[in-house]
Structures are given as C-alpha cells and as structure tokens.
Enzyme design. Structure first.
Site, PDB file in Angstrom:
ATOM      1  N   HIS A   1       0.824  -1.216   0.000  1.00 14.55           N
ATOM      2  CA  HIS A   1       0.000   0.000   0.000  1.00 14.55           C
ATOM      3  C   HIS A   1       0.855   1.263   0.000  1.00 14.55           C
ATOM      4  O   HIS A   1       0.358   2.346   0.306  1.00 14.55           O
ATOM      5  CB  HIS A   1      -0.913   0.022   1.223  1.00 14.55           C
TER       6      HIS A   1
ATOM      7  N   HIS B   1      -6.874  -4.396  -1.079  1.00  9.35           N
ATOM      8  CA  HIS B   1      -6.193  -5.691  -1.013  1.00  9.35           C
ATOM      9  C   HIS B   1      -6.446  -6.539  -2.252  1.00  9.35           C
ATOM     10  O   HIS B   1      -6.347  -7.766  -2.197  1.00  9.35           O
ATOM     11  CB  HIS B   1      -6.635  -6.460   0.236  1.00  9.35           C
TER      12      HIS B   1
END
Length: 334
Positions: free
Chosen positions: A56, A218
């Site tokens: 991320h 995700h």
C-alpha cells in the site's frame, strides 16, 4: 510476471533496505520490520504507531516523520504485521505520554493491534486505539467485519500527528483521530486487478472494457462491475456515493478535505484529469473544498484505478492539516 524484484520471498525486506538507504532520518529495522523516526522520543510527545500489510506504499512507512507517525510496522504483502512488531514500535516511541495505535479495519490488523495494546499495557504503557473504517462501498468483505479502512487513514495520521507534535495529550490526540474518521468517507474504482508477488497473476479477473466499482486496497473485487465509463461518469458515481454517506456528518454545508488517490498504476496525468471531474461534481453540489491532495498515497500494488476520500473539516482540523509535516511521502511547511 514482470516485477522489479529479486524474489517474492525477499520483496518486503529489500524494500525496507532501500528505504533505509534513501532516508537516514529513519531507523529501519529490516529484520524485525519496524520503521521509527530517529527523534521519536524527543520532546515528550504522544507516540503514533500504525501499520499493515505491505503493498500500500507509501502507507504506512512513508508517513513516518515529523508531524505524522512516530513508527510503522510493515507486514508481508497484504498481510497484517504481528503483535511483536507493534509492541516493539510502541516501546521505541513511548516517552511517558502514551501511544496511539491507528488501525485500519481489517480483521488481522484489528486483532493483532488489540493484542499488542494489551501486551503494552501489561508493560506499563498507556495505549489508545483508533479504528479507521471510512469505505462506503461494502461491509463485511473478504478481509473485514464492517467497513474497510482506506484513504481516510492518511487524514487520521496527518491530523493526529500534528496534534501530537504540538504536545496535545493522548486523550486529545485520540479524540481528534476519531473525529477525522467519523467525518470521512471513501469510494474506490479499479480499472485493473493487482498482482501480488507471491501469486504472480491478477487477484481477480476484469475483462477488457469493464471496471470494478467499490474496490478495497487488497485486490478484492468491489460491489458492482460496469462497462468502462469516461472519467466524468466515474467521478459522478464515486463522489455521489461518498456524499450520500457524508450527508449524515454535520455540518452539511461545511468545507471538506479532498483526496484523489491513485491505486498504484494510474499516472498523474489521469489522476489530475479525474480530479477536475471530482471538483466539478463537488461544485455542482455546493460542496466547498478547503484542501486537496492528488497522487498515489494508499495504493494496492500495481492496480490501475483511484479512490475519492472526503472529510468534513472544521477550523481546528484544517489548522492541523496545514501544520508542517516532513516524511518520505508527505511534506510541507518545513
């Protein structure tokens, strides 16, 4: 699979070694997976610790530094860090004023930060936890009980970090973090799936000419699949979904912080063009934008797409947002 890596097994360690070489102002423990600002214990401030699965970036390690996080705990790709990392980070930044854990609402993160908080308290540390759950697209997803934590994590970490830098006590820093989360809503869109190093193939199938609305960070699919639309229609859908939920947050005529966030593979040329449409929709709906941030901040590896996050901001939140920050990924006023 074409990736600029040595191997899937070493990708996180290699990235941390690179961060250590690029940012000597950070103490990067590659083996134990903790990134700490070197002056974390100076000044007697509240410590801010966050973390989550890698993939991320720049969240979270890229936000360690003056005016933001004291430490971050990177897990394996899309995998929560473990309580030992969180406990080590808390001990490294605590200087007697307590520690705030900023936790995105994903099951592994929630459980592990909760366990770490209990262990820290047993060791005599004062710990508060703030849960970030700003996503409006889905609830009870593959990784989450309740709403997912996404773009608002940046707002929480920046504003809480500024308050801590000013010397606010733990209870005040935690209250501001909860206010920011409660005042924020997000919606994400994918133009392609991401590919994890371990899997080596897309996390879901998205045929040519289609997009996924309401994705998380995700690689999980969203709530609806549609034929590809121009940016103006995507902006109307995303902003509309956010404003529908944000209508519950007062004051309804108050200004907002706006984040147009790339998911990792979308160039700034497209992000700024998309932001033009977001700004248009907000203006048409009478929403005043006080501050704007455009770029890749809360990503999903190589996913193409973006997310929109809006936060209702009063004068205090705006002041703290404008306060100086100096991190690897975010800096102004210093």
């Amino acid at each position: 699979m074409r990736m600029l890596i040595n191997s899937p097994e070493t990708v996180v360690a290699d990235a941390l070694q690179g961060m250590a070489a690029a940012h000597p102002e950070l103490d990067v423990d590659v083996e134990r997976r903790v990134v700490v600002r070197r002056d974390a214990r100076d000044g007697g401030r509240v410590g801010l610790v966050s973390g989550g699965g890698s993939g991320h970036e720049p969240l979270h390690a890229g936000f360690v530094g003056y005016g933001m996080l004291s430490a971050a705990c990177p897990g394996e790709v899309f995998t929560s860090p473990v309580p030992d990392q969180m406990l080590r980070a808390a001990a490294a930044v605590d200087c007697g004023q307590g520690v705030l854990f900023v936790v995105k609402n994903y099951t592994g993160d929630v459980l592990n930060f909760e366990m770490a908080a209990e262990l820290a308290e047993e060791d005599g540390l004062r710990v508060e936890r703030v849960l970030v759950n700003d996503d409006v697209a889905v609830t009870d997803s593959l990784y989450t009980a309740g709403r997912r934590g996404t773009g608002a994590t940046l707002f929480v970490e920046k504003i809480a970090g500024a308050a801590a830098e000013e010397g606010a006590p733990l209870e005040r820093v935690a209250a501001l973090a909860r206010q920011v989360n409660a005042s924020s809503r997000s919606f994400g869109v994918a133009l392609s799936a991401c590919t994890t190093p371990a899997k080596g193939s897309p996390t879901f199938e998205l045929p040519d000419g289609e997009l996924e609305l309401g994705i998380g960070i995700h690689g999980e699919p969203g709530r609806e699949r549609r034929a590809m639309m121009p940016a103006r229609e995507i902006a109307e859908t995303a902003v509309g979904a956010v404003l529908e939920e944000l209508a519950q947050v007062g004051p309804a005529d108050g200004p907002v912080l706006a984040l147009v966030n790339g998911m990792g593979a979308t160039p700034l040329l497209e992000l700024y063009g998309f932001h033009a449409e977001v700004a248009r929709v907000l203006a048409e709906r009478g929403v005043t934008v006080a501050r704007t941030l455009v770029g890749n901040y809360v990503t999903s590896l190589d996913m193409a797409g973006c997310s929109v996050t809006l936060c209702r901001a009063d004068e205090e939140l705006l002041r703290l947002w404008d306060a100086p920050v100096r991190t690897a990924a975010l800096r102004w006023g210093c």
